[in-house]
Design an enzyme around this catalytic site. Structure first.
Site, PDB file in Angstrom:
ATOM      1  N   LYS A 114     155.205  18.921  -3.126  1.00 38.33           N
ATOM      2  CA  LYS A 114     155.996  19.362  -2.186  1.00 38.33           C
ATOM      3  C   LYS A 114     156.260  17.443  -1.702  1.00 38.33           C
ATOM      4  O   LYS A 114     157.559  17.146  -2.079  1.00 38.33           O
ATOM      5  CB  LYS A 114     156.160  20.026  -2.018  1.00 38.33           C
ATOM      6  CG  LYS A 114     155.232  19.653  -0.258  1.00 38.33           C
ATOM      7  CD  LYS A 114     155.166  20.751   0.714  1.00 38.33           C
ATOM      8  CE  LYS A 114     154.829  20.319   1.936  1.00 38.33           C
ATOM      9  NZ  LYS A 114     154.341  19.978   2.859  1.00 38.33           N
ATOM     10  N   THR A 115     155.237  16.609  -1.448  1.00 34.72           N
ATOM     11  CA  THR A 115     155.102  15.776  -1.292  1.00 34.72           C
ATOM     12  C   THR A 115     156.071  14.884  -2.461  1.00 34.72           C
ATOM     13  O   THR A 115     156.822  14.063  -1.647  1.00 34.72           O
ATOM     14  CB  THR A 115     154.380  15.125   0.159  1.00 34.72           C
ATOM     15  OG1 THR A 115     153.919  15.998   0.344  1.00 34.72           O
ATOM     16  CG2 THR A 115     154.127  14.133   0.881  1.00 34.72           C
ATOM     17  N   GLU A 157     157.665  20.732   5.384  1.00 36.72           N
ATOM     18  CA  GLU A 157     157.668  22.204   6.491  1.00 36.72           C
ATOM     19  C   GLU A 157     159.089  22.696   7.141  1.00 36.72           C
ATOM     20  O   GLU A 157     158.784  23.067   8.589  1.00 36.72           O
ATOM     21  CB  GLU A 157     156.357  21.470   7.867  1.00 36.72           C
ATOM     22  CG  GLU A 157     155.433  20.841   6.774  1.00 36.72           C
ATOM     23  CD  GLU A 157     154.354  21.170   6.371  1.00 36.72           C
ATOM     24  OE1 GLU A 157     154.818  22.250   5.839  1.00 36.72           O
ATOM     25  OE2 GLU A 157     153.566  20.900   5.642  1.00 36.72           O
ATOM     26  N   GLN A 208     153.144  29.484   4.496  1.00 41.91           N
ATOM     27  CA  GLN A 208     152.439  28.379   5.289  1.00 41.91           C
ATOM     28  C   GLN A 208     153.561  28.240   7.022  1.00 41.91           C
ATOM     29  O   GLN A 208     153.098  27.433   7.817  1.00 41.91           O
ATOM     30  CB  GLN A 208     153.147  27.427   4.367  1.00 41.91           C
ATOM     31  CG  GLN A 208     151.481  27.240   3.749  1.00 41.91           C
ATOM     32  CD  GLN A 208     151.932  25.665   2.951  1.00 41.91           C
ATOM     33  OE1 GLN A 208     150.336  25.454   3.490  1.00 41.91           O
ATOM     34  NE2 GLN A 208     151.814  25.428   1.505  1.00 41.91           N
TER      35      GLN A 208
END
Length: 811
Positions: A53-54, A241, A271
């Site tokens: 994802k980063t 996030e 998460q």
DNA sequence: CTGACCTTGTTTTTT
DNA sequence: ACAAGGTCAG
């Protein structure tokens, strides 16, 4: 088993790192590409652990710049941790894109809000040089208010109130907008104290963490012009996030993005582990509703872990309801199963992990040697770290602790900082109170009260109050002398600081004998410190603070002096004291990137976003993990968050994941018997290998436990692998019943009637580790037992047998 | 006002 | 077990 020679993540994606070139979009998989190139409008990226994802996020930023969708500094990228922000900055600047437009805005919610709030502080009654209080300051302030309100601080501690207020701020409730449903908080006094607290912060020209966001939301809501300005400035907003955002952060984002709706949120509902801090998984669940037409992209291909590890993690997280639902998959094949091992107690667990790490390092068992940097121990609660630290110290295994007691929270550092704060601003009453009698100046409670009274009645700061006290003789003698010296020191430091920051004014100032703050500079020594670093040294020196520790004979004094040196050294990377103080209040992490290879020890929370070839997950015992407190306070919701934590833990592992639990553990200094975590049961058996620790249980160690009072044979039996022991399945069945029924039980404590009823107070009993003893009391399913040799313990009843059955001789 | 002793709560997790 | 806070004698 074929351990891959190259970590999976590198096999699959690592090539990108090394190859400079265009935007590398061709290296992205289909959904990643979608996330990176659909630039306009709202987008939600649901990204499972290890799905890159980063990478997608950074590629999106690069693409925005490349396509000239915005100048680079019109892009806002928000993260939760400073570490994540730093990493993003590093990676963006490595990308071959034109950053001539300036760096994108990248930072945590808090750091970005500070920047904005400094510009508009007057709108919420602050000056732009406001200070940021940490929790310690906050609590001391609240305590004063509680005492002043005539509330018993014992029954209603400041910590509790600070939690309540934090919660309100997380929900973006100001004292004015606090809903009536909260009226009963803190024994009905919460709302009134909240209002007082906010007033007090204003007069102190300070705010706490929650205020940084809350004030900005307030400003955006009340000042359309300002909001409009930022709405058009930040053309694209990205959030990492996203599952961790609280209501205030959500509102902040929604306000900023309301115009163009170019908001890209990346997150993973599985998460979400910060619910206790006000994070709302609901934010991610309602995204599509709030931003109609939002594109939703799912990243489900995992590049990090072996199939077994992935399957184990998936198996555990499947126990949660209310998931958005993702199915992680991988092209990776082979690899080791998740390894599970039971130990006798926490010390043995630490010992085993230590040996296992050494074995992995030297690369036995057909596995290549691994660097200590590639291994991590992830614990639920920081107190678990101790056993590992102790063990690693004795065997000389290098380790690093991440997120332990933070550098800037240490006593001596906070004291030193209080001196710096006072040099910067004499209005800082909290700092003044902290150091007024440190080192000892003969100023006790009474003197401080006098100063406080004088300050209040004259409507001035405590430093001014102290001045009055000296002039009027309200404080005399030894204390008076010390106080006078302190105040004149403060003045001198402030004058020096002022001359440093405004050199062009200093000439004028010299002419009329005062700086333009009205501070006397006549007695400035000719060799006054020229830099903020020298000034800091002078302050620590002249205040007598350094001397205080030099004279201190306690064992920790040398370490504290070391820390002070380190503090001064840290100043080097800042232009001035003010800048440093701000850095410290926001950056509370202490990453030490030392060259030596070390095993990393940290909490599961701190591990989010990281990955390691080998991960150890110790302490999987009910009550510890899942944490009893979490379940007590938040019930099923708490349990599900714990389960997500387990998921986060397992998915940190690339190649080897080792889960362990112990049958006995010290809790509050008392031995308690533990049951394996319910999460152990949730691991899919097909992907788990149960270890029996050869070479540890066998010969050679029998004698080590001889002082427990059990026979060597019994000892050996107790040490046999708990997972394969005959009692295992039965134990699991019982644990299952416990966990099921405890959902309806607020305390999570279920009385095992059969086990308890077979004992009464005074019974002679036997325990495999502690030997013979007498039952002193019964608490739920645990017995208080006074053991003949091992002393008082609390033990789960099922581990106890009547002494007669074990062959105890009658008295 | 200080230092020695005793009591108490603490062990989630962090910007 | 341990640290932090409170109590009490000097």
């Amino acid at each position: 088993m074929n351990a891959p020679k190259v970590p999976l993540s590198q096999r699959a994606m690592g090539a990108i790192e090394g190859v400079p070139g265009a935007l590398h979009l061709e290296w992205l998989n289909e959904p990643q590409l979608e996330a990176a190139t659909n630039l306009a409008g709202p987008m939600l990226v649901l990204a499972g652990a290890g799905t890159g994802k980063t990478r997608a996020l950074i590629s999106r930023i690069a693409e925005l710049i490349h396509k000239r969708a915005a100048r680079s500094n019109e892009i806002l990228a928000v993260t939760f941790t400073n570490k994540a922000a730093r990493e993003m900055k590093d990676r963006v600047s490595q990308y071959p894109v034109n950053l001539a437009g300036g760096m994108p805005w990248m930072g945590t919610f808090h750091s970005i809000c500070v920047k904005l709030l400094r510009r508009h502080a007057e709108l919420v009654g602050l000056k732009s040089n406001f200070t940021i209080l940490d929790t310690d300051d906050q609590n001391r302030l609240l305590k004063q208010l509680i005492v002043a309100a005539n509330i018993d601080e014992k029954r209603w501690p400041a910590r509790l109130l600070s939690g309540v207020i934090d919660n309100w701020k997380n929900r973006a409730w100001t004292p004015e907008t606090l809903p009536s449903s909260e009226a009963q908080a803190f024994n009905g006094r919460g709302p009134e104290l909240y209002a007082q607290y906010q007033e007090r912060l204003k007069t102190l020209n300070a705010c706490d963490f929650g205020d940084l966001l809350l004030h900005m939301v307030t400003i955006f809501q009340k000042h359309d012009d300002i909001l409009a300005k930022y709405q058009s400035w930040f053309k694209y907003i990205l959030v990492d996030e996203y599952q961790d955002t609280n209501v205030a952060q959500y509102l902040w984002l929604r306000l900023l993005a309301a115009g163009h709706k170019n908001l890209c949120c990346v997150g993973d509902d599985d998460q979400s582990i910060y619910g206790w801090r006000g994070a709302e998984v609901g934010n991610i669940l309602r995204f599509e509703k709030d931003f109609s037409g939002a594109k939703v992209v799912r990243l489900e291909q995992n590049y990090r872990s072996t199939a077994h590890i992935l399957a184990a993690a998936s198996g555990v997280i499947a126990g949660n309801s209310d998931r958005l639902g993702k199915e992680l998959w991988t092209e990776a094949e082979g690899g080791e199963k998740v390894r599970l091992i039971g130990h006798w107690d926490g010390d043995e667990e630490a010992r085993w992990v230590g040996e296992e790490i050494e074995a992995m390092q030297s690369g036995t068992r057909g596995r290549a040697g691994m660097s200590l940097d590639d291994m991590a121990i992830l614990v639920r609660a920081s107190h678990q770290m101790r056993a590992f630290e102790d063990r690693f110290l004795t065997i000389g295994l290098p380790y690093r602790v991440i997120g332990g007691p933070r550098f800037y929270e240490r006593l001596e550092i906070r004291d030193a900082m209080a001196y710096f704060r006072l040099a910067v601003s004499q209005d800082d009453d909290l700092a003044f109170e902290r150091i007024v009698n440190t080192p000892r100046r003969g100023l006790g409670d009474k003197a401080i009260q006098t100063i406080n009274m004088l300050a209040r009645s004259n409507g001035v700061s405590m430093v001014e109050g102290a001045r009055i006290a000296i002039e009027t003789g309200a404080i005399k003698g030894k204390g008076g002398k010390g106080l006078a010296e302190l105040v004149s020191n403060l003045d001198r430091w402030a004058a020096i600081l002022h001359m440093q920051s405004l050199p062009e004014l200093s000439e004028d100032a010299v002419i009329d004998g005062t700086s333009d703050l009205g501070l006397p500079i006549a007695d400035l020594p000719a060799d006054a410190p020229q830099t903020h670093i020298e000034l800091a040294e002078v302050i620590l020196d002249e205040s007598g603070y350094t001397t205080m520790w030099l004279n201190d004979k306690t064992p920790e004094a040398p370490g504290r002096l070391e820390n002070l040196k380190e503090l001064v050294k840290a100043l080097e990377s800042f232009e001035n004291l003010q800048g440093f103080l701000e850095h410290v209040s926001l950056i509370m992490d202490n990453d030490t990137d030392d060259a030596e290879q070390k095993v990393t020890i940290m909490t599961l929370h701190a591990a989010k976003g990281l990955e390691y070839p080998a991960v150890f997950l110790p302490g999987w015992e009910d009550g510890l993990f899942p944490s009893q407190r979490s379940m007590d306070e938040s019930g099923l919701k708490g349990l599900e968050e714990e389960r997500r934590l387990a998921y986060v833990g397992i998915t940190r592992a690339e190649e080897v994941c080792t889960i362990s639990f112990a049958a006995n553990r010290r809790v509050y200094g008392q031995w308690q018997s533990q049951l394996p975590s319910r999460f152990v049961d949730e691991l899919p058996e097909a992907h788990v290998e149960v270890l029996t620790a050869p070479g540890l249980y066998g010969g050679g160690y029998g004698g080590a436990s001889g002082d427990y009072g059990g026979s060597p044979l019994q000892d050996r039996a107790a040490r046999a692998d708990a997972y394969n022991s005959p009692g295992w399945k039965r134990m699991q069945a019982q644990a299952d019943r416990r966990s099921k029924s405890s959902h309806s039980n607020a305390k999570g404590l279920v009385i095992d009637a059969t086990a308890v009823s077979s004992f009464t107070q005074g019974d002679r009993v036997f325990h495999t580790k502690f030997g013979y003893g007498t039952v002193m009391g019964i608490e739920g399913d645990k017995l208080d037992i006074e053991f003949d040799k091992a002393g008082a313990k609390k033990v789960v009843a099922k581990f106890i047998v009547p002494a007669a059955q074990a062959g105890d001789a009658p008295f």
